[in-house]
Design an enzyme around this catalytic site. Structure first.
Site, PDB file in Angstrom:
ATOM      1  N   HIS A 124    -110.294 -44.846  13.861  1.00  0.00           N
ATOM      2  CA  HIS A 124    -110.418 -43.595  14.634  1.00  0.00           C
ATOM      3  C   HIS A 124    -109.051 -43.178  15.135  1.00  0.00           C
ATOM      4  O   HIS A 124    -108.247 -44.002  15.586  1.00  0.00           O
ATOM      5  CB  HIS A 124    -111.465 -43.701  15.745  1.00  0.00           C
ATOM      6  CG  HIS A 124    -111.111 -44.466  16.976  1.00  0.00           C
ATOM      7  ND1 HIS A 124    -110.453 -43.900  18.038  1.00  0.00           N
ATOM      8  CD2 HIS A 124    -111.360 -45.736  17.349  1.00  0.00           C
ATOM      9  CE1 HIS A 124    -110.319 -44.809  19.014  1.00  0.00           C
ATOM     10  NE2 HIS A 124    -110.859 -45.931  18.608  1.00  0.00           N
ATOM     11  N   ASP A 136    -105.361 -48.364  21.210  1.00  0.00           N
ATOM     12  CA  ASP A 136    -106.699 -47.816  20.919  1.00  0.00           C
ATOM     13  C   ASP A 136    -106.605 -46.315  20.679  1.00  0.00           C
ATOM     14  O   ASP A 136    -106.696 -45.549  21.618  1.00  0.00           O
ATOM     15  CB  ASP A 136    -107.636 -48.109  22.089  1.00  0.00           C
ATOM     16  CG  ASP A 136    -109.041 -47.603  21.863  1.00  0.00           C
ATOM     17  OD1 ASP A 136    -109.383 -47.266  20.725  1.00  0.00           O
ATOM     18  OD2 ASP A 136    -109.806 -47.532  22.848  1.00  0.00           O
ATOM     19  N   GLU A 170    -114.403 -40.644  17.998  1.00  0.00           N
ATOM     20  CA  GLU A 170    -115.011 -41.987  18.124  1.00  0.00           C
ATOM     21  C   GLU A 170    -115.336 -42.265  19.575  1.00  0.00           C
ATOM     22  O   GLU A 170    -116.368 -42.850  19.904  1.00  0.00           O
ATOM     23  CB  GLU A 170    -114.056 -43.055  17.574  1.00  0.00           C
ATOM     24  CG  GLU A 170    -114.652 -44.468  17.516  1.00  0.00           C
ATOM     25  CD  GLU A 170    -114.469 -45.302  18.776  1.00  0.00           C
ATOM     26  OE1 GLU A 170    -115.040 -46.406  18.852  1.00  0.00           O
ATOM     27  OE2 GLU A 170    -113.754 -44.860  19.707  1.00  0.00           O
ATOM     28  N   GLU A 171    -114.398 -41.860  20.450  1.00  0.00           N
ATOM     29  CA  GLU A 171    -114.544 -42.193  21.875  1.00  0.00           C
ATOM     30  C   GLU A 171    -115.701 -41.437  22.533  1.00  0.00           C
ATOM     31  O   GLU A 171    -116.085 -41.755  23.651  1.00  0.00           O
ATOM     32  CB  GLU A 171    -113.223 -41.921  22.618  1.00  0.00           C
ATOM     33  CG  GLU A 171    -112.035 -42.748  22.112  1.00  0.00           C
ATOM     34  CD  GLU A 171    -112.122 -44.237  22.465  1.00  0.00           C
ATOM     35  OE1 GLU A 171    -113.123 -44.659  23.075  1.00  0.00           O
ATOM     36  OE2 GLU A 171    -111.173 -44.973  22.105  1.00  0.00           O
ATOM     37  N   ASP A 199    -109.878 -50.905  14.393  1.00  0.00           N
ATOM     38  CA  ASP A 199    -109.907 -50.292  15.717  1.00  0.00           C
ATOM     39  C   ASP A 199    -109.344 -51.311  16.705  1.00  0.00           C
ATOM     40  O   ASP A 199    -110.006 -52.305  17.009  1.00  0.00           O
ATOM     41  CB  ASP A 199    -111.357 -49.923  16.065  1.00  0.00           C
ATOM     42  CG  ASP A 199    -111.479 -49.148  17.370  1.00  0.00           C
ATOM     43  OD1 ASP A 199    -110.443 -48.934  18.030  1.00  0.00           O
ATOM     44  OD2 ASP A 199    -112.606 -48.770  17.726  1.00  0.00           O
ATOM     45  N   HIS A 286    -108.051 -48.088  27.485  1.00  0.00           N
ATOM     46  CA  HIS A 286    -108.514 -46.801  28.014  1.00  0.00           C
ATOM     47  C   HIS A 286    -107.752 -46.363  29.269  1.00  0.00           C
ATOM     48  O   HIS A 286    -108.307 -45.664  30.125  1.00  0.00           O
ATOM     49  CB  HIS A 286    -110.033 -46.824  28.265  1.00  0.00           C
ATOM     50  CG  HIS A 286    -110.817 -46.744  26.993  1.00  0.00           C
ATOM     51  ND1 HIS A 286    -112.194 -46.586  26.962  1.00  0.00           N
ATOM     52  CD2 HIS A 286    -110.430 -46.791  25.705  1.00  0.00           C
ATOM     53  CE1 HIS A 286    -112.606 -46.556  25.696  1.00  0.00           C
ATOM     54  NE2 HIS A 286    -111.554 -46.678  24.922  1.00  0.00           N
TER      55      HIS A 286
END
Ligand code: TRP
Ligand code: ZN
Length: 316
Positions: A124, A136, A170-171, A199, A286
């Site tokens: 992603h 990420d 994706e998130e 990922d 994140h």
């Protein structure tokens, strides 16, 4: 960086000497044995890191993120697409809508191979809004990009057709990859013989996790890590939490690599892999600190080489 796989080289050498004997031909005149698989290249980690520097710059220039529906996402996609177009890929941008904003998947087909046997590798390309998303998932995105560029440099002509993908949203819940899978005819879905997912493959306090899914794909990754003397564990931090899940639901064999997110590394894991026990694999998961500083170069290097090894092996 160079990490040799003795098994493959030795096997090829044995086949070559047998064919020389059988043919009785002049030394040096024997053609390469047809069954030999070209050795996978060493993926230059400096190139992968250069892609991450580009993604970081894109985030910095676009409000600090590369999230779905934001300018930084489309700029990321345009960057990857331009590199692939210049390398001879046939690229397709697929659009969809998620949370009222347009999302984009990027698909890159390498010309040739059996159209009825497709091997896919993907990652992603979107991040969350809170940071630049370099581990990420700039990490997977950059490694898949560099592997695709290595396919072009090698002018690889595999038995299977190769297709690389960078997923949007994706998130937001695997939206882009699910859109792709759902929009394939069942006949085309059946042609996809494997999907490899990447990922988070450069976590700063890295673990070496292999998805426990299709046995042949899993074995291929494990063989690579065994060959370089690195222990692996089965991925347990969230099966179904990435873009392989829609493929798996559709019956496609899947696998992938992962170096860990917010879960803490155990003392036993720190003993075998190094790093810090009782600390998250990625403390910046994140977060705004998921920058180019949030990358373990050794993990990024090993996983990039494992990715290329699997693409070469599974497409041959
Ligand atoms: N992108 C995933 C997420 O944000 C990261 C992740 C968490 C993951 N757990 C995983 C990826 C397990 C692969 C496997 O949730
Ligand atoms: Zn994430």
């Amino acid at each position: 960086m160079k990490l040799s796989i003795p098994g493959r080289v030795a096997a090829t050498a044995v086949v070559a000497s047998v064919s020389l004997l059988a043919g009785g031909s002049i030394a040096g005149a024997a053609p390469a044995p047809e069954s030999a698989v070209a050795a996978a290249p060493d993926i230059p980690v400096a190139n992968v890191k250069a892609h991450l520097t580009q993604l970081q710059s894109i985030a910095t220039a676009n409000g600090g993120n590369r999230a779905h529906g934001r300018a930084g996402y489309k700029a990321s996609l345009d960057f990857v697409k331009a590199r692939l177009d210049a390398a001879g890929f046939t690229t397709t941008v697929q659009t969809f809508t998620a949370s009222g904003r347009t999302g984009y998947n990027l698909i890159a087909d390498w010309p040739g191979g059996d159209p009825n046997q497709v091997l896919m590798a993907g990652s992603h390309l979107d991040g969350v809004t809170s940071g630049p998303g370099i581990n990420d998932n700039g990490s997977g995105s950059a490694a898949v990009l560099e592997t695709a560029l290595a396919v072009s440099r090698a002018n690889l002509q595999p038995t299977k057709h190769l297709r690389f993908a960078w997923w949007g949203a994706e998130e937001l819940g695997l939206v882009g990859s699910r859109h792709y899978v759902n929009n394939q005819s069942s006949a085309n879905r059946a042609k996809i013989k494997g999907y490899l997912n990447f990922d988070m493959i450069g976590s700063p306090n890295a673990g070496y996790f292999v998805y426990d899914d299709d046995p042949a794909i899993e074995k291929t990754f494990k063989d690579y890590f065994t060959g370089i003397g690195v222990a692996t564990e089965i991925e347990t931090e969230g099966d179904g939490r990435s873009d392989h899940a829609p493929f798996k639901s559709a019956g496609v064999p899947v696998g992938g690599l992962f170096t860990g997110a917010s879960r803490a590394k155990t003392a036993a894991q720190a003993a075998k892999w190094g790093g810090t026990a009782r600390q998250a694999f990625d403390r910046c998961y994140h977060s705004s600190c998921d920058t180019t500083s949030n990358i373990n170069d050794t993990a990024l290097n090993r996983n990039s080489d494992a990715l290329a090894y699997a693409v070469w092996e599974l497409s041959s």
